[in-house]
Write an enzyme that holds these catalytic residues in place. Structure first.
Site, PDB file in Angstrom:
ATOM      1  N   LYS A 102       6.559  -1.559   1.877  1.00 51.76           N
ATOM      2  CA  LYS A 102       5.302  -1.035   2.444  1.00 51.76           C
ATOM      3  C   LYS A 102       4.190  -2.056   2.234  1.00 51.76           C
ATOM      4  O   LYS A 102       3.314  -1.900   1.378  1.00 51.76           O
ATOM      5  CB  LYS A 102       4.967   0.328   1.840  1.00 51.76           C
ATOM      6  CG  LYS A 102       4.122   1.175   2.776  1.00 51.76           C
ATOM      7  CD  LYS A 102       4.193   2.629   2.442  1.00 51.76           C
ATOM      8  CE  LYS A 102       3.147   3.470   3.143  1.00 51.76           C
ATOM      9  NZ  LYS A 102       3.204   3.480   4.595  1.00 51.76           N
TER      10      LYS A 102
ATOM     11  N   TYR B 278       0.827  -1.203   0.000  1.00 51.84           N
ATOM     12  CA  TYR B 278       0.000   0.000   0.000  1.00 51.84           C
ATOM     13  C   TYR B 278       0.858   1.248   0.000  1.00 51.84           C
ATOM     14  O   TYR B 278       2.086   1.166   0.208  1.00 51.84           O
ATOM     15  CB  TYR B 278      -0.958  -0.003   1.200  1.00 51.84           C
ATOM     16  CG  TYR B 278      -0.305   0.329   2.527  1.00 51.84           C
ATOM     17  CD1 TYR B 278       0.548  -0.567   3.167  1.00 51.84           C
ATOM     18  CD2 TYR B 278      -0.538   1.549   3.151  1.00 51.84           C
ATOM     19  CE1 TYR B 278       1.138  -0.259   4.376  1.00 51.84           C
ATOM     20  CE2 TYR B 278       0.058   1.871   4.367  1.00 51.84           C
ATOM     21  CZ  TYR B 278       0.892   0.960   4.979  1.00 51.84           C
ATOM     22  OH  TYR B 278       1.484   1.272   6.163  1.00 51.84           O
TER      23      TYR B 278
ATOM     24  N   LEU C  86      10.979   1.851   7.227  1.00 51.51           N
ATOM     25  CA  LEU C  86      10.402   2.315   5.974  1.00 51.51           C
ATOM     26  C   LEU C  86      11.094   3.632   5.607  1.00 51.51           C
ATOM     27  O   LEU C  86      11.282   4.491   6.465  1.00 51.51           O
ATOM     28  CB  LEU C  86       8.900   2.557   6.153  1.00 51.51           C
ATOM     29  CG  LEU C  86       8.198   2.928   4.848  1.00 51.51           C
ATOM     30  CD1 LEU C  86       7.993   1.692   3.976  1.00 51.51           C
ATOM     31  CD2 LEU C  86       6.857   3.583   5.115  1.00 51.51           C
TER      32      LEU C  86
ATOM     33  N   GLU D 245      11.827   2.661  14.359  1.00 53.50           N
ATOM     34  CA  GLU D 245      10.858   3.654  13.884  1.00 53.50           C
ATOM     35  C   GLU D 245       9.550   3.447  14.645  1.00 53.50           C
ATOM     36  O   GLU D 245       9.455   2.588  15.516  1.00 53.50           O
ATOM     37  CB  GLU D 245      10.623   3.502  12.374  1.00 53.50           C
ATOM     38  CG  GLU D 245      10.016   2.160  12.002  1.00 53.50           C
ATOM     39  CD  GLU D 245       9.737   2.002  10.513  1.00 53.50           C
ATOM     40  OE1 GLU D 245       9.563   3.014   9.807  1.00 53.50           O
ATOM     41  OE2 GLU D 245       9.671   0.839  10.068  1.00 53.50           O
TER      42      GLU D 245
HETATM   43  N1  PDD Z   1       2.596   5.298   7.492  1.00 48.87           N
HETATM   44  N2  PDD Z   1       7.233   4.047   9.115  1.00 48.87           N
HETATM   45  C1  PDD Z   1       6.130   3.288   8.997  1.00 48.87           C
HETATM   46  C2  PDD Z   1       6.134   1.915   9.576  1.00 48.87           C
HETATM   47  C3  PDD Z   1       4.996   3.790   8.330  1.00 48.87           C
HETATM   48  O1  PDD Z   1       3.890   3.026   8.200  1.00 48.87           O
HETATM   49  C4  PDD Z   1       5.026   5.116   7.812  1.00 48.87           C
HETATM   50  C5  PDD Z   1       3.860   5.698   7.055  1.00 48.87           C
HETATM   51  C6  PDD Z   1       6.206   5.883   7.970  1.00 48.87           C
HETATM   52  C7  PDD Z   1       6.327   7.276   7.430  1.00 48.87           C
HETATM   53  O2  PDD Z   1       6.413   7.266   6.021  1.00 48.87           O
HETATM   54  P1  PDD Z   1       5.858   8.470   5.143  1.00 48.87           P
HETATM   55  O3  PDD Z   1       6.544   9.705   5.615  1.00 48.87           O
HETATM   56  O4  PDD Z   1       6.252   8.111   3.751  1.00 48.87           O
HETATM   57  O5  PDD Z   1       4.381   8.544   5.353  1.00 48.87           O
HETATM   58  C8  PDD Z   1       7.287   5.301   8.616  1.00 48.87           C
HETATM   59  C9  PDD Z   1       1.445   5.654   6.712  1.00 48.87           C
HETATM   60  C10 PDD Z   1       1.148   7.107   6.729  1.00 48.87           C
HETATM   61  C11 PDD Z   1       0.269   4.796   7.148  1.00 48.87           C
HETATM   62  O6  PDD Z   1       0.508   3.603   7.312  1.00 48.87           O
HETATM   63  O7  PDD Z   1      -0.836   5.304   7.289  1.00 48.87           O
END
Ligand code: PDD
Length: 254
Positions: free
Chosen positions: A116, A2, A174, A149
């Site tokens: 992801k 996703y 990620l 993270e």
């Molecule tokens: N989450 N780490 C994890 C495990 C994440 O699921 C996310 C993003 C991030 C931050 O990545 P980005 O800046 O590209 O959004 C880091 C999304 C927003 C979600 O699962 O809703």
């Protein structure tokens, strides 16, 4: 797999970076799709148009498709499934300025957190534990005591000299699109960044802490476990980054 994009004035924020990560995730999972970036852009555009959304998030999910249950990929490949949905919300830096709390939990995820994937069970359980214990987010900790993270965010601290510290890219986190954007904003505003794992103890005694993600933007962290960070209010560096990120989003509105 996703992706989550945020949307400002009808424009996808850091669109190229999200698409790059999307196609990388597909490749890592050997998931072949009949849609290229241009087609996905048209589909997302249509979802936004029909729902009349200009500010919010877009959630896009791709799976291998319908097939008989089995662990290996099906012999005759099914048509992949695509789901796109959009939510109306706006990111406002001011909203986040009271700061949030984070609970540390063991990182029990598989070794490919860089993909992801929708297999988010450890993230879901971590977040649920945090919420049940009255925290807003969970930060994963490896067995060596280093933070990787958050359950759905990237984790950052600021040291006594105002330097930023966040985990380096690799298979354990990620590659956040917001992380990358905030790094660029930080560097062009004279801040230093060290990309390395930091320990829970370092985080407890950090000058500041914050997290980043597409949906949270730059969010100050004022409490980690039972430790208040500095004086318990969002720090100067975090507030500056929050303002810089807000300005970056505002500039997209014009
Ligand atoms: N989450 N780490 C994890 C495990 C994440 O699921 C996310 C993003 C991030 C931050 O990545 P980005 O800046 O590209 O959004 C880091 C999304 C927003 C979600 O699962 O809703």
């Amino acid at each position: 797999m996703y992706e989550v994009f945020s949307l400002q004035n009808g424009r996808l924020v850091d669109e190229e970076a999200h698409f790059k990560r999307l196609f990388r995730s597909l490749k890592e999972l050997s998931l072949k799709v009949p849609w290229n970036q241009a087609v996905l852009q048209v589909i997302i555009g249509e979802v936004l148009r029909r729902n009349r959304i200009e500010y919010g998030n877009v959630y896009l999910q791709i799976s291998r498709g319908n097939a008989r249950r089995s662990h290996q990929f099906p012999l005759s490949l099914p048509k992949p499934s695509l789901v796109v949905m959009a939510n109306r919300i706006s990111y406002e830096c001011e909203k986040s300025m009271s700061g949030i709390s984070v609970l540390t939990v063991p990182d029990i995820r598989w070794g490919r957190a860089d993909i992801k994937s929708i297999s988010l069970l450890p993230n879901v359980l971590a977040k649920q534990k945090a919420v049940m214990d009255d925290f807003n987010e969970a930060w994963f900790v490896e067995s060596n005591g280093r933070i990787t993270e958050g359950a759905s965010t990237n984790a950052w601290i600021v040291d006594a000299n105002g330097n930023l510290i966040t985990r380096g890219l690799g298979k354990h986190i990620l590659a956040g699109v917001t992380r990358k954007r905030v790094m660029e904003l930080a560097v062009s505003n004279g801040l230093n960044i060290f990309e390395r794992g930091f320990t829970v103890e370092e985080a407890y005694s950090a000058s500041e802490a914050f997290l980043t993600s597409t949906t949270a933007g730059v969010m100050p962290v004022i409490k980690i476990d039972d430790h208040q960070i500095a004086d318990g209010s969002p720090g100067k560096v975090t507030s500056k980054l929050c303002a810089l990120y807000s300005k970056f989003l505002d500039d997209l509105r014009r």
